[in-house]
Design an enzyme around this catalytic site. Sequence first.
Site, PDB file in Angstrom:
ATOM      1  CB  ILE A  17       0.006   1.061   1.006  1.00 58.82           C
ATOM      2  CG1 ILE A  17      -0.609   0.064   0.291  1.00 58.82           C
ATOM      3  CG2 ILE A  17      -1.121   1.504   1.997  1.00 58.82           C
ATOM      4  CD1 ILE A  17      -0.975  -1.374   0.927  1.00 58.82           C
TER       5      ILE A  17
ATOM      6  CD  GLU B  55      -5.454   8.753  -3.178  1.00 57.40           C
ATOM      7  OE1 GLU B  55      -5.443   9.839  -3.957  1.00 57.40           O
ATOM      8  OE2 GLU B  55      -4.718   8.968  -2.117  1.00 57.40           O
TER       9      GLU B  55
ATOM     10  CG  PHE C 172       2.693   1.298   5.624  1.00 57.60           C
ATOM     11  CD1 PHE C 172       3.442   0.228   5.071  1.00 57.60           C
ATOM     12  CD2 PHE C 172       1.207   0.950   5.362  1.00 57.60           C
ATOM     13  CE1 PHE C 172       2.992  -0.826   4.285  1.00 57.60           C
ATOM     14  CE2 PHE C 172       0.819  -0.090   4.698  1.00 57.60           C
ATOM     15  CZ  PHE C 172       1.738  -0.998   4.155  1.00 57.60           C
TER      16      PHE C 172
ATOM     17  CB  ALA D 141      -4.978   3.082   0.837  1.00 53.81           C
TER      18      ALA D 141
ATOM     19  CG  HIS E 251       1.201  10.089   1.271  1.00 52.31           C
ATOM     20  ND1 HIS E 251       0.137  10.121   0.254  1.00 52.31           N
ATOM     21  CD2 HIS E 251       2.484  10.123   0.444  1.00 52.31           C
ATOM     22  CE1 HIS E 251       0.649   9.852  -1.035  1.00 52.31           C
ATOM     23  NE2 HIS E 251       1.998   9.931  -0.987  1.00 52.31           N
ATOM     24  N   PRO E 252      -0.648  11.444   4.836  1.00 54.91           N
ATOM     25  CG  PRO E 252      -3.191  11.372   4.865  1.00 54.91           C
ATOM     26  CD  PRO E 252      -1.849  11.781   4.136  1.00 54.91           C
TER      27      PRO E 252
END
Length: 335
Positions: A116, A83, A114, A118, A60-61
């Site tokens: 999540i 997203e 982190f 989004a 993930h970025p």
Amino acid sequence: MALERFEEQDFLACCGSTKFAKEMVLASPFTSLEEAIAAARNIWFNKVDVNGWLEAFSSHPQIGQSASSAHTSHTAAQWSKGEQSTALATSTGSSLQELSDWNAQYRQKFGFIFIICASGRSTAEILAELKKRYQNRPIVEFEIAAQEQMKVTELRLGKLFSTKTKPASTGKQHPTVLATKVEEDRVAVIGGHLKAAPNPSSDKASQVPTRTRPPITTHVLDVSRGCPATGVEVRLEMWKGSQPRPLFDKTDIGGWIFQGSSITDVDGRSGQLMSIVNDVNPGIYRISFNTGKYCPSGFFPFVSIVFEIKESQNREHFHVPLLLSPFSFSTYRGS
């Protein structure tokens, strides 16, 4: 029932764990999205080890940044961009800098970025959740990150399966490439960077994937506490009064027709307020929140947000959140 077949690279776009992708191929084909999600949950939580979780996290970025093509596929990069579209649309230079600073602190403490889900969340909401979760013990936060990863995976599986409903293309493109183009176009509109007007003669229906969630959704963020508002009663209604639209200076008793209701969960998100349909009926809608019950000492006994869906928007998604404090509230249209 039709059997849906996908390749390992398709599942890697949904979740960056190689083990997950290989196990999903072994478990396929699937007769439905629900069957695929059930298999994904079992594989992710029972068969993928710690290294697999970290591999998925690293694909993930960082929130607020673009994906690196060296670490993720083009499809996954475009899905990630979509997203994060609400977060980017609601950000400022200072909020992005604060988010970057907190991301760095988070990574230093936990050893991974982190994670999540989004989708539909503003920069302020994501930042509030990051600060809240930063207080967790590493073992607790690792489990939460894995749960958020599964939310992202389920969302992307829905996008993957939606490619099967598209009419056949005259070209040789892979179906996931077609889905990526649709997502990229949607993000371009949200960001205001659309370079050319759409062709009026094009078939719009073929450009829109089958929905995987209701066309109208909401969530509630308690900005005074910096966390989601749990247990808020939510009600959705549609205008069906004697007048074409509700008037500011007149009341039409019975003009609002009940569509659905729910209570926000631990993430502040409402349940399903209406059926999952491809075409939402155009008209004027109202989402009401029982804020007086949630915050008895607050200024607002309840809050209602009225908005209009036009005929040309009947295939779009409308996320209408409430950002609440005891003495103020605000909203915006999310994605």
